[in-house]
Enzyme design. Structure first.
Site, short mmCIF file in Angstrom:
data_model
loop_
_atom_site.label_atom_id
_atom_site.label_comp_id
_atom_site.label_asym_id
_atom_site.label_seq_id
_atom_site.Cartn_x
_atom_site.Cartn_y
_atom_site.Cartn_z
N ASN A 114 0.85 -1.19 0.00
CA ASN A 114 0.00 0.00 0.00
C ASN A 114 0.88 1.24 0.00
OD1 ASN A 114 -2.40 1.63 0.33
ND2 ASN A 114 -1.82 1.91 2.48
N HIS A 116 0.87 5.19 1.30
CA HIS A 116 0.17 6.05 2.25
C HIS A 116 0.86 7.41 2.28
CE1 HIS A 116 -2.29 7.07 5.69
NE2 HIS A 116 -1.22 7.55 6.29
N SER A 143 4.88 6.82 2.25
CA SER A 143 5.45 5.52 2.61
C SER A 143 4.78 4.43 1.79
CB SER A 143 5.20 5.21 4.10
OG SER A 143 5.64 6.25 4.94
N ASP A 152 -2.47 0.78 8.03
CA ASP A 152 -1.26 1.55 7.72
C ASP A 152 -0.10 1.17 8.64
OD1 ASP A 152 -2.74 2.94 5.77
OD2 ASP A 152 -3.41 4.42 7.23
C1 GAR Z 1 -2.55 9.07 -3.02
O1 GAR Z 1 -2.08 10.29 -2.51
C2 GAR Z 1 -2.37 7.95 -2.01
O2 GAR Z 1 -1.19 8.07 -1.25
C3 GAR Z 1 -3.57 8.14 -1.15
O3 GAR Z 1 -4.62 8.45 -2.05
C4 GAR Z 1 -4.07 9.12 -3.18
C5 GAR Z 1 -4.54 8.41 -4.43
O4 GAR Z 1 -4.21 9.13 -5.57
N1 GAR Z 1 -3.87 6.96 -0.40
C6 GAR Z 1 -4.38 6.99 0.82
O5 GAR Z 1 -4.69 8.01 1.40
C7 GAR Z 1 -4.58 5.62 1.44
N2 GAR Z 1 -4.85 5.73 2.84
P1 GAR Z 1 -4.24 8.42 -6.99
O6 GAR Z 1 -5.61 7.76 -7.14
O7 GAR Z 1 -4.07 9.55 -7.97
O8 GAR Z 1 -3.14 7.44 -7.06
#
Ligand code: GAR
Length: 203
Positions: A114, A116, A143, A152
């Site tokens: 994942n 985060h 991360s 997480d």
């Molecule tokens: C990213 O910033 C990722 O790190 C976050 O969602 C966004 C997805 O963007 N993930 C989380 O917050 C998970 N807890 P994307 O759809 O453009 O890749």
């Protein structure tokens, strides 16, 4: 860009939104990369990333969590049915915004990553950038970690550090962190698919 040959690790990518991390992962899996994408799966039927995946030639699927109100086990069973038919060696959560149970995480233990948007173990959960700014932190970041039953909380496979600038808002910080996410996740996936879990540190 998907691959059915036996030489490569098969990677399924789970998304809920725009899928920008998914795109960078898919585009990274070419040439002598040890993995290839086999599936992009979303819990949101109109997630923008689904069209991007189709444009990249990757098979897509949807398991709409709204069809499983109050039935997480049923939702995860449906996810597993789709995943098992795609036979992934590795699952990458990339902006997949559903909490997964211990049953699911145990099934895919050691095979599920994942990304985060914080420097874990700081700021698990949501609103990571605002929390880092409110705390007066000098830096934020992102991360990549192995997924375990603890939200997480699994072993960290890589981090990228991003200085917090005076006047940063959650949005301006998020935009700079996202640039690093797009470098970090492909770097970690390449290493992980090669059998190496030494953490990546960026920049
Ligand atoms: C990213 O910033 C990722 O790190 C976050 O969602 C966004 C997805 O963007 N993930 C989380 O917050 C998970 N807890 P994307 O759809 O453009 O890749």
């Amino acid at each position: 860009m998907s691959d059915t040959g036996g030489a490569h690790k098969r990677v399924a990518i789970l998304i809920s939104g725009s899928g920008s991390n998914m795109v960078t992962l898919v585009k990274s899996m070419t040439g002598d990369h040890p993995a290839r994408p086999c599936l992009v799966l979303s819990n949101v039927p109109d997630a923008g990333g689904l069209r991007k995946a189709r444009d990249l030639g990757v098979p897509t699927a949807v398991v709409d969590h709204r069809n499983f109100k109050g039935d997480r086990a049923g939702f995860e069973a449906a996810l597993n049915t789709v995943l098992e038919s795609a036979q992934p060696d590795i699952i990458c959560l990339a902006g997949f915004m559903r909490i997964l149970s211990e049953t699911f995480t145990a099934k895919w233990s050691g095979r599920c990553l994942n990304i985060h948007p914080s420097l874990l173990p700081k700021y698990k959960g949501l609103h990571t950038h605002q929390r880092a700014i409110d705390a007066g932190d000098a830096e934020g970041g992102c991360s990549v970690h192995e997924v375990t039953a603890e939200l997480d909380g699994g072993p960290i496979l890589g981090q990228a550090h991003v200085p917090i600038q005076p006047g940063d808002s959650a949005d301006t910080l998020a935009a700079r962190v996202l640039v690093q996410e797009h470098l970090l996740y492909p770097a970690v996936l390449h290493r992980f698919a090669s059998g190496d879990i030494t953490p990546v540190r960026l920049p």
